[in-house]
Scaffold this active site. Structure first.
Site, PDB file in Angstrom:
ATOM      1  N   GLU A 191       0.864  -1.179   0.000  1.00  0.00           N
ATOM      2  CA  GLU A 191       0.000   0.000   0.000  1.00  0.00           C
ATOM      3  C   GLU A 191       0.896   1.223   0.000  1.00  0.00           C
ATOM      4  O   GLU A 191       1.620   1.462   0.968  1.00  0.00           O
ATOM      5  CB  GLU A 191      -0.891  -0.003   1.244  1.00  0.00           C
ATOM      6  N   THR A 228      -3.980   6.228   2.434  1.00  0.00           N
ATOM      7  CA  THR A 228      -4.208   7.617   2.833  1.00  0.00           C
ATOM      8  C   THR A 228      -4.956   8.376   1.739  1.00  0.00           C
ATOM      9  O   THR A 228      -4.618   9.508   1.387  1.00  0.00           O
ATOM     10  CB  THR A 228      -2.892   8.342   3.194  1.00  0.00           C
ATOM     11  N   LYS A 283     -10.720  -0.995   7.773  1.00  0.00           N
ATOM     12  CA  LYS A 283      -9.431  -0.718   8.384  1.00  0.00           C
ATOM     13  C   LYS A 283      -9.683  -0.125   9.767  1.00  0.00           C
ATOM     14  O   LYS A 283     -10.126   1.021   9.885  1.00  0.00           O
ATOM     15  CB  LYS A 283      -8.647   0.260   7.505  1.00  0.00           C
TER      16      LYS A 283
END
Length: 216
Positions: free
Chosen positions: A43, A72, A132
């Site tokens: 990621e 993000t 998440k």
């Protein structure tokens, strides 16, 4: 590869490294070291300088099994840019229903950040492939995850924030489908010193730690 296939790939490995570096070159080096250790998923956070170029570079490598996503991701514009660069999955740090809905429409795997039971349930209902749980460590770590999972066993939970080699098995035992691991896996000093072998060996240690849970 559709969103379900991407999710199952991450689940089968047990770990998604979170790459947050001070330069694009260090990000590419980190992925190279992780891949050498057997972890071919990464990621790339959009806080990394030239993150979209990093994603494009990695996606264009000849390694067919390398799975690259963007982290993000805070808004729809960033989401679209990351997907255009080749990201196969999207990770948000918080609840953004607009991003989730776009990914669902485009069949892009999306992990939405959430923390409270209400947030976790809401993003799951909106169609997120996984939730998440961030920052997991700050609210009790594996114990918190287990408390959430008991009434919501059908929701795939992915703890991030404070996951390390010492507690990764506790998170998996508490019901995590896989984990997101950052600085403990991708050591910033090792990267700065070009000690890629340290990161490669760390990747192997992480894989060894999760193996019992993948076989069970």
């Amino acid at each position: 590869m559709d969103s379900r296939s991407v999710f199952m790939r991450m689940k089968s490995l047990g770990i998604v490294p979170v790459i947050r570096t001070s330069s694009p070159e260090l990000a590419v080096n980190a992925v190279t070291a992780l891949t050498a250790g057997g972890i071919s998923i990464a990621e790339i956070t959009l806080t990394t300088p030239d993150a979209l170029s990093v994603i494009e570079t990695l996606v264009n490598r000849e390694e067919e099994d390398l799975l690259i996503g963007a982290g993000t991701v805070t808004d729809l514009t960033s989401c679209k840019s990351a997907v255009a660069a080749g990201a196969r999955f999207i990770v948000t740090p918080f609840v953004n229903l607009e991003v989730i809905e776009h990914c669902v429409r485009q069949e892009i795997c999306v992990m939405s950040g959430a923390l409270t039971p209400t947030e976790i349930f809401s993003v799951h209902q909106a169609g997120a492939d996984a939730v998440k749980v961030f920052p997991a460590k700050a609210v009790g770590g594996p114990g918190y995850l287990k408390l959430i999972r008991d009434p919501l066993p059908h929701i795939p939970l992915v703890p991030t924030g404070g996951v390390n080699l010492e507690n990764i098995q506790d998170y998996l035992a508490a019901g995590a489908v896989f984990v997101g691991a950052g600085t403990d896996l991708v050591n910033k000093k090792a990267l700065a010193d070009n000690n890629l072998d340290m990161i490669t060996q760390r990747a192997k240690a992480y894989l060894e730690a999760v193996r019992p849970f993948l076989l069970s």
